[in-house]
Write a protein that holds these residues in place. Sequence first.
Motif, short mmCIF file in Angstrom:
data_model
loop_
_atom_site.label_atom_id
_atom_site.label_comp_id
_atom_site.label_asym_id
_atom_site.label_seq_id
_atom_site.Cartn_x
_atom_site.Cartn_y
_atom_site.Cartn_z
N LEU A 144 70.91 42.03 49.89
CA LEU A 144 70.63 41.58 51.25
C LEU A 144 70.24 42.72 52.18
N GLY A 145 70.35 43.95 51.70
CA GLY A 145 69.93 45.10 52.49
C GLY A 145 71.04 45.68 53.34
N ASP A 146 71.18 47.00 53.29
CA ASP A 146 72.23 47.66 54.06
C ASP A 146 71.84 49.12 54.25
N VAL A 147 71.88 49.59 55.47
CA VAL A 147 71.56 51.00 55.75
C VAL A 147 72.78 51.73 56.32
N GLY A 148 73.96 51.16 56.10
CA GLY A 148 75.16 51.73 56.70
C GLY A 148 76.00 52.54 55.74
N GLY A 149 75.38 53.14 54.75
CA GLY A 149 76.14 53.89 53.74
C GLY A 149 76.53 55.29 54.14
N GLY A 150 76.07 55.77 55.29
CA GLY A 150 76.49 57.08 55.77
C GLY A 150 75.60 58.21 55.29
N TRP A 151 76.12 59.42 55.47
CA TRP A 151 75.35 60.62 55.17
C TRP A 151 75.01 60.73 53.69
N ASP A 152 75.86 60.18 52.81
CA ASP A 152 75.58 60.26 51.37
C ASP A 152 74.27 59.56 51.03
N ALA A 207 60.42 53.11 63.16
CA ALA A 207 60.82 52.45 64.40
C ALA A 207 61.12 50.97 64.17
N PHE A 208 60.31 50.31 63.34
CA PHE A 208 60.49 48.89 63.07
C PHE A 208 61.85 48.61 62.44
N LEU A 209 62.24 49.41 61.45
CA LEU A 209 63.49 49.12 60.75
C LEU A 209 64.70 49.53 61.58
N VAL A 210 64.58 50.58 62.38
CA VAL A 210 65.68 50.93 63.28
C VAL A 210 65.91 49.80 64.27
N ALA A 211 64.82 49.22 64.80
CA ALA A 211 64.94 48.08 65.72
C ALA A 211 65.53 46.87 65.02
N ALA A 212 65.10 46.62 63.78
CA ALA A 212 65.64 45.49 63.02
C ALA A 212 67.13 45.66 62.77
N ASP A 213 67.55 46.88 62.45
CA ASP A 213 68.97 47.14 62.23
C ASP A 213 69.77 46.97 63.51
N LEU A 214 69.19 47.37 64.63
CA LEU A 214 69.87 47.18 65.92
C LEU A 214 70.07 45.70 66.20
N ILE A 215 69.06 44.89 65.93
CA ILE A 215 69.20 43.43 66.09
C ILE A 215 70.27 42.89 65.16
N ALA A 216 70.26 43.36 63.91
CA ALA A 216 71.23 42.88 62.92
C ALA A 216 72.66 43.19 63.36
N ARG A 217 72.84 44.31 64.05
CA ARG A 217 74.20 44.72 64.45
C ARG A 217 74.68 44.04 65.72
N THR A 218 73.76 43.54 66.53
CA THR A 218 74.14 43.07 67.87
C THR A 218 73.96 41.57 68.09
N VAL A 219 73.10 40.90 67.32
CA VAL A 219 72.77 39.51 67.64
C VAL A 219 73.95 38.57 67.47
N ILE A 220 74.85 38.85 66.54
CA ILE A 220 76.05 38.01 66.37
C ILE A 220 77.30 38.89 66.43
N ALA A 221 77.25 39.97 67.21
CA ALA A 221 78.38 40.90 67.33
C ALA A 221 79.65 40.14 67.71
N PRO A 222 80.80 40.56 67.14
CA PRO A 222 81.06 41.78 66.36
C PRO A 222 80.68 41.68 64.87
N ALA A 223 80.25 40.51 64.41
CA ALA A 223 79.78 40.42 63.02
C ALA A 223 78.37 40.99 62.92
N GLU A 224 77.88 41.14 61.68
CA GLU A 224 76.55 41.71 61.47
C GLU A 224 75.73 40.80 60.55
N LEU A 225 74.45 40.72 60.84
CA LEU A 225 73.51 40.08 59.93
C LEU A 225 73.03 41.11 58.91
N PRO A 226 72.76 40.70 57.67
CA PRO A 226 72.08 41.63 56.75
C PRO A 226 70.71 41.97 57.31
#
Length: 348
Positions: free
Chosen positions: A199-207, A304-323
């Motif tokens: 489902l996609g995830d960019v929150g894995g950190g510095w690793d 820029a597109f994917l950073v914006a998409a990730d921002l939407i994923a994190r905020t549209v149903i906050a505190p939960a996240e969309l993939p």
Amino acid sequence: MTGKARPSRARPVWVVGALVVLALTMVAGLLGGAADISPWQVVLQVVDWLPFVSADSGLAPVEQGLLYELRLPRVLVAAVVGGLLAMAGAGYQGVFRNPLADPYLLGAASGAGLATTLAIVLLPGASASIPVAAFAGAVGGVFLAYTLGNAAGRSGGTGGGTATLVLAGVAVTSFLTAIQTFVQQLKVEELERIYSWILGDVGGGWDQLVLVLPYAAVSSVLLLLHGRMLDVLSVGDEEAGSLGVRAGRVRLTVLVAASLATASAVAVSGLIGFVGVVVPHVVRRLAGGSYRIVLPLSLIGGAAFLVAADLIARTVIAPAELPIGVVTMFVGAPFFVGVLRMTRRVAT
């Protein structure tokens, strides 16, 4: 077919503008989240991270840790992955001279996905093997789609084309996805990890960022260096040969570089679709069709597109996240239909 590349318009202006948009989007990405932090404090903290610069943001150590350990690597990974996928899409489109060519439609992502799933299941502790497996899978997926598309075109007497290549990519993607699903059912204990990756995830950190950067650097340099060559190929192989350009070698190099970019992005973020169609198409509409500008602008615009998409994923149903893959599908699916209709009108 993409046809002859149109001249790019005001190249420096578009690059500077794209960089400004990317910078603003990344700052917005640092601001977005459950914790409410002042935008000015975030800007000061970013300045303080720069070498040889000191600024007092006034943030508490906990807030600084939140920005540095969670939000900053997430924004950077999203930027790198988005840039790679968009530039890979532009590279595939240049190789096949097809505006619908995309890492996901050509089987690259599904091949990388299957190979990565096998690596997760068979080598759960060897994270370094994932990019290698994903690269092999991406190349294999594109090879199958391209071979099938050529064979179908010859047998039908049409010589291939946009529709044939897209259908071949869909067939290969469906087949490889079916195998991937079968493998998942054999390893039920790994399902949660695999589905999260799908489902996609960019929150894995510095690793994640450290893992993808070497492959991103190599593939990006190769693709950017071949922008002029792709422009030459757009006028036809015979004309390119008369100008001293070896079409076969250029296609192979760009194909390998685009597959490496796709594989490295997929390995750290999972399956995030439509970036490779949406961003290059918008770039061509705005700045012209020369790959000398399409490739770098796709890199910046995809980030820029994917950073914006990730921002939407994190905020549209906050505190939960969309993939994040769900967000790009919502944007990309109707956009792809529009591009397909435009391509059909041009073909007729």
